[in-house]
Write a protein that holds these residues in place. Structure first.
Motif, PDB file in Angstrom:
ATOM      1  N   VAL B 111       0.801  -1.210  -0.082  1.00 51.28           N
ATOM      2  CA  VAL B 111       0.129   0.224  -0.011  1.00 51.28           C
ATOM      3  C   VAL B 111       0.838   1.220   0.051  1.00 51.28           C
ATOM      4  CG1 VAL B 111      -1.727   1.447   1.329  1.00 51.28           C
ATOM      5  CG2 VAL B 111      -1.804  -1.328   1.133  1.00 51.28           C
ATOM      6  N   GLU B 112       0.615   2.273  -0.832  1.00 53.70           N
ATOM      7  CA  GLU B 112       1.380   3.431  -0.901  1.00 53.70           C
ATOM      8  C   GLU B 112       0.491   4.428   0.169  1.00 53.70           C
ATOM      9  OE1 GLU B 112       4.066   3.309  -2.173  1.00 53.70           O
ATOM     10  OE2 GLU B 112       3.978   1.843  -3.668  1.00 53.70           O
ATOM     11  N   THR B 113       1.426   5.046   1.065  1.00 52.85           N
ATOM     12  CA  THR B 113       0.645   5.902   2.100  1.00 52.85           C
ATOM     13  C   THR B 113       1.379   7.226   2.136  1.00 52.85           C
ATOM     14  OG1 THR B 113       0.122   3.820   3.206  1.00 52.85           O
ATOM     15  CG2 THR B 113       0.454   5.728   4.379  1.00 52.85           C
ATOM     16  N   THR B 114       0.583   8.157   2.298  1.00 52.49           N
ATOM     17  CA  THR B 114       1.009   9.506   2.565  1.00 52.49           C
ATOM     18  C   THR B 114       0.486   9.706   3.915  1.00 52.49           C
ATOM     19  OG1 THR B 114       0.946  10.080   0.172  1.00 52.49           O
ATOM     20  CG2 THR B 114       0.988  11.949   1.955  1.00 52.49           C
ATOM     21  N   ASN B 115       1.401  10.051   4.846  1.00 56.87           N
ATOM     22  CA  ASN B 115       0.882  10.455   6.305  1.00 56.87           C
ATOM     23  C   ASN B 115       1.225  12.092   6.412  1.00 56.87           C
ATOM     24  OD1 ASN B 115       0.042   7.907   6.986  1.00 56.87           O
ATOM     25  ND2 ASN B 115       2.113   7.479   7.574  1.00 56.87           N
ATOM     26  N   ILE B 116       0.465  12.610   7.013  1.00 54.14           N
ATOM     27  CA  ILE B 116       0.851  14.239   7.094  1.00 54.14           C
ATOM     28  C   ILE B 116       0.514  14.597   8.738  1.00 54.14           C
ATOM     29  CG2 ILE B 116       0.170  16.447   6.501  1.00 54.14           C
ATOM     30  CD1 ILE B 116      -1.006  15.397   3.969  1.00 54.14           C
ATOM     31  N   PHE B 117       1.701  15.033   9.102  1.00 54.11           N
ATOM     32  CA  PHE B 117       1.369  15.444  10.622  1.00 54.11           C
ATOM     33  C   PHE B 117       1.635  17.044  10.946  1.00 54.11           C
ATOM     34  CE2 PHE B 117       3.441  11.224  10.122  1.00 54.11           C
ATOM     35  CZ  PHE B 117       2.595  10.745  10.878  1.00 54.11           C
ATOM     36  N   MET B 118       0.929  17.440  12.048  1.00 53.43           N
ATOM     37  CA  MET B 118       0.873  19.125  12.167  1.00 53.43           C
ATOM     38  C   MET B 118       1.346  18.920  13.671  1.00 53.43           C
ATOM     39  SD  MET B 118      -2.077  21.786  11.576  1.00 53.43           S
ATOM     40  CE  MET B 118      -3.255  20.993  12.526  1.00 53.43           C
ATOM     41  N   HIS B 119       2.386  20.033  13.888  1.00 56.99           N
ATOM     42  CA  HIS B 119       2.767  20.489  15.117  1.00 56.99           C
ATOM     43  C   HIS B 119       1.667  21.330  15.943  1.00 56.99           C
ATOM     44  CE1 HIS B 119       5.543  22.349  18.337  1.00 56.99           C
ATOM     45  NE2 HIS B 119       5.565  20.931  18.311  1.00 56.99           N
ATOM     46  N   THR B 120       1.131  20.878  17.042  1.00 54.09           N
ATOM     47  CA  THR B 120       0.089  21.392  17.775  1.00 54.09           C
ATOM     48  C   THR B 120       0.599  21.414  19.248  1.00 54.09           C
ATOM     49  OG1 THR B 120      -0.666  19.368  18.938  1.00 54.09           O
ATOM     50  CG2 THR B 120      -1.479  19.658  16.644  1.00 54.09           C
ATOM     51  N   PRO B 121      -0.192  22.391  19.964  1.00 53.23           N
ATOM     52  CA  PRO B 121       0.402  22.585  21.488  1.00 53.23           C
ATOM     53  C   PRO B 121       0.555  21.351  22.151  1.00 53.23           C
ATOM     54  CG  PRO B 121      -1.533  24.063  20.703  1.00 53.23           C
ATOM     55  CD  PRO B 121      -1.304  23.183  19.444  1.00 53.23           C
ATOM     56  N   ALA B 122      -0.362  20.171  21.875  1.00 54.44           N
ATOM     57  CA  ALA B 122      -0.102  18.804  22.144  1.00 54.44           C
ATOM     58  C   ALA B 122       0.858  18.005  21.568  1.00 54.44           C
ATOM     59  CB  ALA B 122      -1.431  18.297  22.324  1.00 54.44           C
ATOM     60  N   GLY B 123       1.875  18.663  20.913  1.00 57.28           N
ATOM     61  CA  GLY B 123       2.792  18.069  20.082  1.00 57.28           C
ATOM     62  C   GLY B 123       2.238  17.739  18.844  1.00 57.28           C
ATOM     63  N   TRP B 124       3.377  16.713  18.103  1.00 60.67           N
ATOM     64  CA  TRP B 124       2.823  16.327  16.625  1.00 60.67           C
ATOM     65  C   TRP B 124       1.752  15.289  16.620  1.00 60.67           C
ATOM     66  CZ3 TRP B 124       4.922  18.559  12.216  1.00 60.67           C
ATOM     67  CH2 TRP B 124       6.255  19.153  12.601  1.00 60.67           C
ATOM     68  N   ARG B 125       0.757  15.681  15.671  1.00 62.02           N
ATOM     69  CA  ARG B 125      -0.466  14.907  15.542  1.00 62.02           C
ATOM     70  C   ARG B 125      -0.557  14.610  14.040  1.00 62.02           C
ATOM     71  NH1 ARG B 125      -3.939  14.218  20.169  1.00 62.02           N
ATOM     72  NH2 ARG B 125      -2.539  14.533  21.760  1.00 62.02           N
ATOM     73  N   MET B 126      -1.374  13.410  13.637  1.00 63.48           N
ATOM     74  CA  MET B 126      -1.793  13.325  12.388  1.00 63.48           C
ATOM     75  C   MET B 126      -2.853  13.981  11.805  1.00 63.48           C
ATOM     76  SD  MET B 126      -2.419   9.483  10.674  1.00 63.48           S
ATOM     77  CE  MET B 126      -0.700   8.934  10.370  1.00 63.48           C
ATOM     78  N   LEU B 127      -2.640  14.614  10.806  1.00 61.52           N
ATOM     79  CA  LEU B 127      -3.759  15.596  10.193  1.00 61.52           C
ATOM     80  C   LEU B 127      -4.199  14.900   8.899  1.00 61.52           C
ATOM     81  CD1 LEU B 127      -4.657  18.447   9.902  1.00 61.52           C
ATOM     82  CD2 LEU B 127      -2.880  18.910   8.385  1.00 61.52           C
ATOM     83  N   ALA B 128      -3.638  13.908   8.263  1.00 62.90           N
ATOM     84  CA  ALA B 128      -4.205  13.158   7.228  1.00 62.90           C
ATOM     85  C   ALA B 128      -3.341  12.086   6.913  1.00 62.90           C
ATOM     86  CB  ALA B 128      -4.030  14.150   5.634  1.00 62.90           C
ATOM     87  N   HIS B 129      -4.164  11.029   6.471  1.00 63.68           N
ATOM     88  CA  HIS B 129      -3.590   9.586   6.130  1.00 63.68           C
ATOM     89  C   HIS B 129      -4.332   9.264   4.731  1.00 63.68           C
ATOM     90  CE1 HIS B 129      -2.292   5.509   6.694  1.00 63.68           C
ATOM     91  NE2 HIS B 129      -3.709   4.850   6.587  1.00 63.68           N
ATOM     92  N   HIS B 130      -3.430   8.850   3.800  1.00 63.10           N
ATOM     93  CA  HIS B 130      -3.999   8.560   2.580  1.00 63.10           C
ATOM     94  C   HIS B 130      -3.359   7.324   1.959  1.00 63.10           C
ATOM     95  CE1 HIS B 130      -5.389   9.949  -1.845  1.00 63.10           C
ATOM     96  NE2 HIS B 130      -5.269   8.667  -1.691  1.00 63.10           N
ATOM     97  N   ALA B 131      -3.864   6.423   1.982  1.00 64.63           N
ATOM     98  CA  ALA B 131      -3.618   5.021   1.632  1.00 64.63           C
ATOM     99  C   ALA B 131      -4.228   4.465   0.401  1.00 64.63           C
ATOM    100  CB  ALA B 131      -3.736   3.940   2.825  1.00 64.63           C
ATOM    101  N   SER B 132      -3.425   3.791  -0.598  1.00 63.56           N
ATOM    102  CA  SER B 132      -4.154   3.144  -1.828  1.00 63.56           C
ATOM    103  C   SER B 132      -3.207   2.160  -2.089  1.00 63.56           C
ATOM    104  CB  SER B 132      -4.164   4.265  -2.834  1.00 63.56           C
ATOM    105  OG  SER B 132      -2.824   4.879  -3.166  1.00 63.56           O
ATOM    106  N   PRO B 133      -3.873   0.923  -2.886  1.00 66.11           N
ATOM    107  CA  PRO B 133      -3.107  -0.314  -3.173  1.00 66.11           C
ATOM    108  C   PRO B 133      -1.962   0.154  -4.288  1.00 66.11           C
ATOM    109  CG  PRO B 133      -5.402  -0.559  -3.582  1.00 66.11           C
ATOM    110  CD  PRO B 133      -5.295   0.823  -3.165  1.00 66.11           C
TER     111      PRO B 133
END
Lengths: 149, 149
Positions: B111-133
């Motif tokens: 699976v090809e995956t793009t994970n996007i993280f954003m720096h928030t006051p509570a540390g780094w969090r996932m903003l987007a996850h895109h997975a496709s075969p």
């Protein structure tokens, strides 16, 4: 061998870069397409068929191949369900692309897309494009939605 | 109705958040999974079947459904071909996930995956996850690659 260089454009916002990306796609213009991308070895492009390309040369070659294919009818992409999150240095656009053939109104299918843009000294550029088929084709809106700005 | 809230963890780097994401996935732990995501209405998750979910509640419901399915064998995800681009406020991880069943060594697909993280006051969090075969299943490495850090 010198790498072919794209024309130089400056995109002042992520949406300017996004609009240029879709215009280049519809026009099948490789120079305009590559003017949108960051000239970086870490750019990534995942096409709907699952092909993942990393780096400027590979991404360029992928679009060149796509644009050089036999064309019986031009494609239009109508965008919907757009989400944009922007920080000072990077922006993420999530959007559904509805694929419509020129002179038709019904969508031939839809693609879920994540576009990532980075702020560079030369304005906003595309860092990653991930496109994959939607779970079910959705009809194109009867009135094409306006571009994102 | 109060929204179910995830446990609070602080991830000091994007890769810490990424590792927590994959650990939660393999453990099928909904609370751990949602602790990785930003509590935001603009988070986006595209699953490999093409389902696109937007907003915290929808993303949570999607993972809950996935984790509640019948399980004959646990899944492991071996990661390869990782690219990470990080700015001060956002980070993009592009990675190929090789799906391996517990007690097997061959990949069942990738699976090809793009994970996007954003720096928030509570540390780094996932903003987007895109997975496709991926275009073609690739064999899992005979020795599972080390986690990304």
């Amino acid at each position: 061998m010198p790498r072919p260089r794209a024309k130089t454009f400056i995109f002042p916002t992520p949406l300017d870069a996004s609009n240029a990306f879709y215009e280049a796609f519809e026009a099948r213009d490789i120079e305009a397409m590559m003017s949108v991308w960051a000239e970086d070895e870490e750019i990534v492009c995942v096409h709907p068929g699952g092909l993942r390309l990393v780096g400027y040369s590979a991404v360029r070659a992928g679009w060149s191949e796509l644009f050089s294919g036999d064309v019986r009818s031009r494609l239009r992409l109508h965008l919907s369900e757009a989400v944009l999150v922007q920080t000072i240095s990077m922006a993420v656009q999530s959007v559904t692309e509805h694929v419509v053939l020129e002179n038709e109104t019904e969508s031939r299918g839809s693609v879920e897309t994540t576009n990532i843009f980075m702020h560079t000294p030369a304005g906003w550029r595309m860092l990653a494009h991930h496109a994959s088929p939607s779970r079910e084709p959705s009809p194109a809106p009867s009135i094409p939605p306006a571009r994102l700005h």
